[in-house]
Motif scaffolding. Sequence first.
Motif, PDB file in Angstrom:
ATOM      1  N   ARG A  22       0.854  -1.195   0.000  1.00  0.00           N
ATOM      2  CA  ARG A  22       0.000   0.000   0.000  1.00  0.00           C
ATOM      3  C   ARG A  22       0.887   1.241   0.000  1.00  0.00           C
ATOM      4  O   ARG A  22       1.903   1.292   0.680  1.00  0.00           O
ATOM      5  CB  ARG A  22      -0.921  -0.012   1.207  1.00  0.00           C
ATOM      6  N   TYR A  24       1.156   5.495   0.430  1.00  0.00           N
ATOM      7  CA  TYR A  24       0.534   6.642   1.089  1.00  0.00           C
ATOM      8  C   TYR A  24       1.337   7.903   0.804  1.00  0.00           C
ATOM      9  O   TYR A  24       2.549   7.849   0.604  1.00  0.00           O
ATOM     10  CB  TYR A  24       0.516   6.436   2.613  1.00  0.00           C
ATOM     11  N   THR A  25       0.639   9.024   0.817  1.00  0.00           N
ATOM     12  CA  THR A  25       1.319  10.305   0.890  1.00  0.00           C
ATOM     13  C   THR A  25       1.434  10.607   2.372  1.00  0.00           C
ATOM     14  O   THR A  25       0.431  10.665   3.091  1.00  0.00           O
ATOM     15  CB  THR A  25       0.516  11.413   0.179  1.00  0.00           C
ATOM     16  N   MET A  37      -1.565  10.891   6.906  1.00  0.00           N
ATOM     17  CA  MET A  37      -1.374   9.958   5.803  1.00  0.00           C
ATOM     18  C   MET A  37      -2.613   9.913   4.931  1.00  0.00           C
ATOM     19  O   MET A  37      -3.731   9.829   5.434  1.00  0.00           O
ATOM     20  CB  MET A  37      -1.064   8.555   6.338  1.00  0.00           C
ATOM     21  N   ASP A  39      -4.183   7.795   1.609  1.00  0.00           N
ATOM     22  CA  ASP A  39      -4.061   6.622   0.746  1.00  0.00           C
ATOM     23  C   ASP A  39      -3.967   7.108  -0.696  1.00  0.00           C
ATOM     24  O   ASP A  39      -4.848   7.835  -1.171  1.00  0.00           O
ATOM     25  CB  ASP A  39      -5.278   5.711   0.933  1.00  0.00           C
ATOM     26  N   PHE A  46      -6.105   8.394   5.467  1.00  0.00           N
ATOM     27  CA  PHE A  46      -5.929   7.126   6.167  1.00  0.00           C
ATOM     28  C   PHE A  46      -5.664   7.373   7.650  1.00  0.00           C
ATOM     29  O   PHE A  46      -6.113   6.632   8.501  1.00  0.00           O
ATOM     30  CB  PHE A  46      -4.768   6.349   5.531  1.00  0.00           C
TER      31      PHE A  46
END
Length: 197
Positions: A22, A24-25, A37, A39, A46
């Motif tokens: 997965r 994330y930024t 975070m 997604d 997230f």
Amino acid sequence: MSSDERLAFIAEWYDPNAALLRRYTLLYFCKDSTVEMVDMKTRKIFLKRTKPENVSLANLYIGGTVFILSRMLNIVDFADEYTRQKLVSATEKTLGIVKPYFTHKVGEILTILHENDLRVVNLKMCLLNRYEALAFYREHEGEGKEWLQDMVNRLTDAPLIAMEIIGKKSVERWRPLLGPTHPAEARQVAPNSLRAR
């Protein structure tokens, strides 16, 4: 860094339950060392802005790892150009090699790096073969066959330690810490350098 800055990174986490990687930024807020975070696939938040333990700007570099809510996140890239430009000089990397007969000095070397705000992000003990050792000294091939063979023999007859060193202007700052190439010259010119010691 100004205290109201927000920096953005791309972080990956392997989800063992779904057997998925997965992405994330990961947003880092300098003012209060909080993170958020998002997604990257769903573009949904997230993790709302929170202050995790042991996450600081010093941990956030490409190739670095941070733990947030028991998840091991690998920092794989900058998420925006602003962050890239702001941090690229702070994350310059260089290679340090502790030759076989000096591996017992690695603690002293690590201390010196730490005192000079340089971090070791990867460290590996390895045994080089002759081809790998020659690759390091290819530029010196014309300086004399005996010297080159001696150096290759020294690099291949016992394990050495290779270190990935990271920090602001790390290449520029690592060279003076090493000192001149020849130890006798180093002892005269730079007595506190690693080669002089």
